[in-house]
Structures are given as C-alpha cells and as structure tokens.
Design an enzyme around this catalytic site. Sequence first.
Site, PDB file in Angstrom:
ATOM      1  N   THR A  22     -76.229  27.452  27.938  1.00 46.35           N
ATOM      2  CA  THR A  22     -76.199  27.698  26.488  1.00 46.35           C
ATOM      3  C   THR A  22     -77.508  28.300  25.999  1.00 46.35           C
ATOM      4  OG1 THR A  22     -74.785  25.745  26.311  1.00 46.35           O
ATOM      5  CG2 THR A  22     -75.719  26.580  24.270  1.00 46.35           C
ATOM      6  N   VAL A  23     -78.635  27.700  26.369  1.00 47.06           N
ATOM      7  CA  VAL A  23     -79.926  28.161  25.822  1.00 47.06           C
ATOM      8  C   VAL A  23     -80.421  29.409  26.559  1.00 47.06           C
ATOM      9  CG1 VAL A  23     -82.309  27.515  25.318  1.00 47.06           C
ATOM     10  CG2 VAL A  23     -80.492  25.812  25.091  1.00 47.06           C
TER      11      VAL A  23
ATOM     12  N   LYS B  95     -87.593  19.058  28.636  1.00 45.62           N
ATOM     13  CA  LYS B  95     -88.378  17.880  28.188  1.00 45.62           C
ATOM     14  C   LYS B  95     -88.405  16.778  29.232  1.00 45.62           C
ATOM     15  CE  LYS B  95     -84.100  17.959  26.413  1.00 45.62           C
ATOM     16  NZ  LYS B  95     -83.273  18.895  25.716  1.00 45.62           N
TER      17      LYS B  95
ATOM     18  N   GLU C 235     -92.160  24.894  23.376  1.00 45.75           N
ATOM     19  CA  GLU C 235     -91.708  24.649  22.001  1.00 45.75           C
ATOM     20  C   GLU C 235     -90.250  24.190  21.950  1.00 45.75           C
ATOM     21  OE1 GLU C 235     -93.634  25.137  18.827  1.00 45.75           O
ATOM     22  OE2 GLU C 235     -91.999  23.700  18.669  1.00 45.75           O
TER      23      GLU C 235
ATOM     24  N   VAL D  76     -88.776  20.235  22.274  1.00 47.73           N
ATOM     25  CA  VAL D  76     -88.790  19.175  21.252  1.00 47.73           C
ATOM     26  C   VAL D  76     -88.180  19.693  19.954  1.00 47.73           C
ATOM     27  CG1 VAL D  76     -90.221  17.550  19.954  1.00 47.73           C
ATOM     28  CG2 VAL D  76     -90.892  18.206  22.275  1.00 47.73           C
TER      29      VAL D  76
ATOM     30  N   GLY E 165     -71.823  22.336  22.015  1.00 43.62           N
ATOM     31  CA  GLY E 165     -72.965  22.715  22.857  1.00 43.62           C
ATOM     32  C   GLY E 165     -74.251  21.981  22.514  1.00 43.62           C
TER      33      GLY E 165
ATOM     34  N   GLU F 223     -76.536  17.098  26.105  1.00 40.15           N
ATOM     35  CA  GLU F 223     -77.110  17.366  27.420  1.00 40.15           C
ATOM     36  C   GLU F 223     -75.998  17.460  28.463  1.00 40.15           C
ATOM     37  OE1 GLU F 223     -80.659  17.725  27.950  1.00 40.15           O
ATOM     38  OE2 GLU F 223     -80.181  17.980  25.859  1.00 40.15           O
TER      39      GLU F 223
ATOM     40  N   ASP G 262     -82.959  11.323  25.933  1.00 44.75           N
ATOM     41  CA  ASP G 262     -83.378  12.670  25.518  1.00 44.75           C
ATOM     42  C   ASP G 262     -84.427  12.589  24.406  1.00 44.75           C
ATOM     43  OD1 ASP G 262     -82.788  15.722  25.245  1.00 44.75           O
ATOM     44  OD2 ASP G 262     -82.517  14.915  23.222  1.00 44.75           O
TER      45      ASP G 262
ATOM     46  N   LYS H 161     -88.636  13.665  24.375  1.00 46.24           N
ATOM     47  CA  LYS H 161     -89.311  14.448  23.338  1.00 46.24           C
ATOM     48  C   LYS H 161     -90.458  13.649  22.721  1.00 46.24           C
ATOM     49  CE  LYS H 161     -84.923  16.724  22.415  1.00 46.24           C
ATOM     50  NZ  LYS H 161     -83.663  16.625  21.668  1.00 46.24           N
TER      51      LYS H 161
END
Length: 427
Positions: free
Chosen positions: A14-15, A107, A131, A134, A189, A192, A203, A207
């Site tokens: 996704t990212v 993270k 960046e 978190v 989405g 995790e 999670d 962070k």
Amino acid sequence: MNSFLRIGIAGLGTVGSATAKIIQEQADMLSHRCGKQIEITAVTARDKSKNRKIDLSGVKWLDRPMDLATDPNIDVVVEMIGGEDGVALELVRASLENGKHVVTANKAMLAHHGAELFALASENDKILAFEAAVAGGIPIIKAVREGLSANHFSAIYGILNGTCNYILTEMWQNGLDFETALQQAQDAGYAEADPSFDIDGVDASHKLALLTALAFTGDPDFDKLETEGLRSITALDIDYATELGYRIKLLGITQNTEHGVIQTVSPCMIPETASLASVEGSLNAVFVDGDQVGTTMYVGAGAGGSETGSAVVADIIDIARGHRWQHKPYVETTTYAPKEARTGKFYLRLMVNDVSGVMADVTAILRDHNVSLKSILQYGHSVEESVPLVLTTHETKECGIRDAIISLRKLDSVLTEPCLLRIELLD
Ligand code: HSE
C-alpha cells in the site's frame, strides 16, 4: 551537482506503491521543490504480476531486495518491506554500509534496532529518515526534531494508531461490533499485515518508543513500554463511557516525570469535551508539551497509502535538498520510572452475580488495596445472569488496583475478566 536523485524502492504494498505514484505523478512539483529530479531507478517486490496502477516501464526490477543495497545507480533505498528484522533489517544495514541514504516507514524495526541503525547512519554519514513511521502523514518527527528544537519536552501523547481509532469510532458512532469494524479498517488499507499489532497496541507502542527516544532518552527501548490493546473493550464499556461523559481512545503517552520516563499505550477514558475525543476514524493526533512553546497539537491521517506515502516523499525531498540532522537525539534522561511510581484514576467494570454481599466483597478488596472509589453504577436485576458493576476511582496507585484485580478474579461472584481503563482528564 548531480541533478538526479536515484531511488530504489523495496516493497510495493500500500505505502510503497503510493510512494511510487506520488513520485511519478508529482514529478515537476517535486523537482521544483528540491532542485533535483527524483527518479525511481529500481524496485523490488514479491509479486511482479500484481496490478498496482503505477507505470513501472523503464524501471529496473530486481529479484532480491539486497540487490538495491549494492546497486551503484541508487542513492536512496526506500525500505517498505516492514517487519522487525529479517530482510528489512538486513537491507537497511547493508544500504547504510554501502553509502546509501535510507528512508523507511518501519517502526517495528526502529523501535527494536533504532540505536544500532542510527549509529550506523551517523558512522557512514548517511541519512536514515523515518517520518512515515510515526502517525502516517502527520509530520510529527520533523515537528519534534526541528520545529520544536528550542524546547525541553515534558510529555508527548495522543492517538497513534489509525486502525484502533477507526474501530473505536465505528463502535461508538454506528454501533458496529469489533470484528466488523476491524474488517472495514483492513479493507481500507489501514491495518498492519498482522492486525493483532494494531489491536493489541503494539503498533502504537513502536511509534511511542520512537517519540520517547526523540524527546527524552536518545535511543528507543521497546521493552520499557507498557502496552495494552483493545481486546477487553466491549459495547458495554462504550455505553458506560458515554453515560459517564467520556470517550474511549487508545492513547500513547510518554512523559518525563520526577521518577523517570513513563511510556504507556492503553485504552483510556477521556472527557467527551477533550480535543482528542473529537479525533475520529483513522485520524491520529499528537500533543507535544514543550517548555518554551507550551502545548502544540498535530492532527491528520495516521494510516493509508497516499497519506503515509506523503511522509515518505517528504523525507526523500529532505535528502535531495541535502538536509542533515543529528541521528542521536539530545538525551534528557535514560532513567525509566519503576512501575510502583505510576498512579492514575481508573474505570473498572466487573460482570457479577446480582446477589447480596457482592458489593461488600468487591469494595472490601478495593479498600484492602487502598483504592478509593469515586462512583459506583449498577443497574438491572438478574439472579441467574450477570450484571455489570462499574466503579470509578480517585487518584490511586496503579499497582494497588492491579493487585486488587488479582483478588477480584478469585471471587466466585465475579464472572468474567474485569475491564480496567485509565481515566485521563485531558483538556
Ligand atoms: N496500522 C497502522 C495504523 C498504520 O492503523 O495506524 C500506520 O502505522
């Protein structure tokens, strides 16, 4: 000056896919902003045939993520594989050692191996930027590290997991049950790969460990965190929170106290009038208390592809601009407070038999552990079935009420696992 910054992306989930899309679709704007052309030189992902709706023609596909670390045509490795160790950790280590900058959203890896990796980045004079690790799209790392660099910090706290906030919002607003709300968050989405990381608070703890390092301790130490997730929360607790004038939110709180640093992730009751109470859905919100600036608040998307990709690309832009910072944050303290130092106000919900003497047994146990009650609610009457008994406390030692719960569980009249939530009287 090299007018290209050559990127290799490991992981097109996704990212990773969203990051590639932003780099491609916003190419003109990005090159204007950083003075360089950002070029995706190579990618690597598990499934080459998957349709990611990005144009990767002309981009080299590598079979193994580690190939990115040794490719002489790559300046920046973007690690989007995830996972605490394994391939992601090996890739980041090798990339830094081979003189490449690294951008990561990982993270879990940084919470566990941050001290080593930041030292490695410093030794090799390369950037390790995170960046996106978190609070998704909120530029909280930059805010704490740069915008607030004139401050000593006393606390950073807020909503750090979009999936949990989405679930709690749906349960409260639409009466959804936990599983349906979680499924919706996964479909969108936000969650995790292993959603237990979200709902068990892990999670958010990853962070928070990074924020603690940035504000107080220099290095993250995941093992010094107290973590609780959402599994004990039922629709009943959501209703009681409303009745008591509260909302339930999963909060991460790190604070530098006279006893040392306390960092906790847990579901908390907060006043329905508190600013954090109105932060709904997958949004995250972070409050930072600095000695010069006072309290500042940051709200935005905490999860999602383009939102988190926005943070990844911002790190790439920083690197393209030649921006540098100290990887080792300023150390305020390396002392963590012992558990005995923790106090708070609490909500305790028991399911009990509705028979005479139960209230006396329960309150006697709380008295024996020096827990002072503020309010008691018990409605309904049923001899055969259980009824909820809801108590709130004044400020009390946390270890006292946790010991009391051990005794309460042993009562025959207490029928299910007690639900204990902190009450945080935030503004
Ligand atoms: N699963 C995470 C969340 C994504 O729900 O917030 C961003 O870390």
